[in-house]
Design a protein around this motif. Structure first.
Motif, PDB file in Angstrom:
ATOM      1  N   UNK A  27       1.745   0.039   0.715  1.00  0.00           N
ATOM      2  CA  UNK A  27       1.135   0.486  -0.533  1.00  0.00           C
ATOM      3  C   UNK A  27       0.059   1.545  -0.255  1.00  0.00           C
ATOM      4  N   UNK A  28      -0.775   1.285   0.760  1.00  0.00           N
ATOM      5  CA  UNK A  28      -1.841   2.229   1.112  1.00  0.00           C
ATOM      6  C   UNK A  28      -1.240   3.567   1.531  1.00  0.00           C
ATOM      7  N   UNK A  29      -0.198   3.506   2.351  1.00  0.00           N
ATOM      8  CA  UNK A  29       0.422   4.742   2.840  1.00  0.00           C
ATOM      9  C   UNK A  29       1.147   5.481   1.721  1.00  0.00           C
ATOM     10  N   UNK A  30       1.926   4.751   0.955  1.00  0.00           N
ATOM     11  CA  UNK A  30       2.728   5.399  -0.086  1.00  0.00           C
ATOM     12  C   UNK A  30       1.881   6.012  -1.191  1.00  0.00           C
ATOM     13  N   UNK A  31       0.710   5.432  -1.424  1.00  0.00           N
ATOM     14  CA  UNK A  31      -0.198   5.968  -2.434  1.00  0.00           C
ATOM     15  C   UNK A  31      -1.164   7.004  -1.854  1.00  0.00           C
ATOM     16  N   UNK A  36     -12.243   3.682   1.727  1.00  0.00           N
ATOM     17  CA  UNK A  36     -13.184   3.382   0.652  1.00  0.00           C
ATOM     18  C   UNK A  36     -12.563   3.250  -0.717  1.00  0.00           C
ATOM     19  N   UNK A  37     -11.305   3.678  -0.869  1.00  0.00           N
ATOM     20  CA  UNK A  37     -10.652   3.551  -2.177  1.00  0.00           C
ATOM     21  C   UNK A  37     -10.263   2.104  -2.439  1.00  0.00           C
ATOM     22  N   UNK A  69      -8.374  -3.301   5.894  1.00  0.00           N
ATOM     23  CA  UNK A  69      -9.025  -3.322   4.586  1.00  0.00           C
ATOM     24  C   UNK A  69     -10.407  -3.918   4.726  1.00  0.00           C
ATOM     25  N   UNK A  70     -11.230  -3.656   3.749  1.00  0.00           N
ATOM     26  CA  UNK A  70     -12.606  -4.160   3.726  1.00  0.00           C
ATOM     27  C   UNK A  70     -12.740  -5.040   2.488  1.00  0.00           C
ATOM     28  N   UNK A  77     -10.955  -5.294  -2.961  1.00  0.00           N
ATOM     29  CA  UNK A  77     -10.771  -4.864  -1.569  1.00  0.00           C
ATOM     30  C   UNK A  77     -10.657  -3.349  -1.502  1.00  0.00           C
ATOM     31  N   UNK A  78     -11.089  -2.793  -0.394  1.00  0.00           N
ATOM     32  CA  UNK A  78     -11.048  -1.344  -0.215  1.00  0.00           C
ATOM     33  C   UNK A  78     -10.303  -1.002   1.072  1.00  0.00           C
ATOM     34  N   UNK A  79      -9.840   0.227   1.144  1.00  0.00           N
ATOM     35  CA  UNK A  79      -9.205   0.707   2.366  1.00  0.00           C
ATOM     36  C   UNK A  79     -10.269   0.779   3.457  1.00  0.00           C
ATOM     37  N   UNK A  80      -9.983   0.171   4.605  1.00  0.00           N
ATOM     38  CA  UNK A  80     -10.966   0.103   5.680  1.00  0.00           C
ATOM     39  C   UNK A  80     -11.015   1.363   6.525  1.00  0.00           C
ATOM     40  N   UNK A  81     -12.125   1.496   7.252  1.00  0.00           N
ATOM     41  CA  UNK A  81     -12.296   2.614   8.179  1.00  0.00           C
ATOM     42  C   UNK A  81     -11.882   2.179   9.587  1.00  0.00           C
TER      43      UNK A  81
END
Length: 247
Positions: A27-31, A36-37, A69-70, A77-81
């Protein structure tokens, strides 16, 4: 709906949690999401994937542990660094379970740090160069204080990695930090005279000076000389520490 999510229900032998983790990362990759998003929560994925909240809770927890994820109480939840601590944990585990040795890690570290020194000499800002020189001098001022010298030594190598302006090098070099916290004080204890300690400090000064001068070849040579001299001391110090512990 993403193709990976739509296919989650297929019976391919993988655990539901593992498949749910893959669906979230897909989902993260496809979007095309960025650090931070915000991500949809557990309930959203549970419905979309046709699994229980318990499965999604485990999947989210596992991805949080990997820093993908964070998560935090009371917020989405947010996308992690990217985080070198994940690599550090894996390295420590590999050493503790005899999958790799400390000399092998130091061999890899040497290869990486020769490159970061060259890149830092070519890419550093004036502020970054000044910080590297400052840390080399802080080591000199702290000699005799093993904790202080170790702290400045780790920061010195981290600063060089940052000055390379390669984000992956920064994370890899930082992952060596926990091992350095053990190895570096042991190595300093093998240098029993002021002259021996000053040799190492002067090696750090030479690296800093070459980077400040923008001389990539000299920075590489100085880092190489530093590792030539330091690796034996590090391994000797760690051996002595183990011997005392087993006595």
């Amino acid at each position: 709906m993403d193709g990976a999510i739509a296919q989650l229900g297929s019976n391919d032998g993988r655990s539901l949690v593992r498949r749910a983790m893959q669906a979230i990362t897909d989902h993260i990759r496809n979007k095309s999401m960025r650090v931070g998003e915000s991500l949809p929560g557990e309930a959203y994925f549970a419905v979309e994937l046709g699994v229980s909240r318990a499965v999604m809770r485990e999947a989210f927890g596992a991805l949080a542990a990997l820093k993908v994820i964070d998560v935090g109480n009371g917020r989405k939840p947010r996308v992690g660094a990217m985080d070198g601590s994940v690599i550090a944990t894996s390295l420590e585990h590999a050493v503790d379970t005899a999958q790799i040795t400390v000399p092998e890690i130091w061999d890899v570290r040497r290869t990486i740090e020769l490159r970061t020194a060259a890149l830092a000499a070519s890419s550093r800002t004036e502020a970054e160069a000044a910080r590297i020189v400052e840390l080399a001098e802080a080591m000199a001022a702290s000699r005799g204080d093993f904790a202080g010298m170790t702290r400045h030594d780790i920061a010195f190598h981290d600063a060089i990695a940052r000055a390379s302006h390669n984000a992956l090098f920064v994370q890899i070099v930082s992952s060596f930090g926990p091992l350095m916290e053990v190895a570096v004080p042991s190595a300093w204890r093998t240098r029993t005279t002021e002259e021996e300690r000053m040799v190492v400090i002067d090696q750090h000064r030479a690296i800093a000076r070459a980077i400040a001068d923008g001389d990539a070849a000299a920075a590489t040579a100085a880092m190489d000389a530093h590792f030539d001299a330091s690796i034996g001391n590090i391994l000797q110090g760690m051996s002595q520490t183990r011997d005392r512990a087993s006595a």
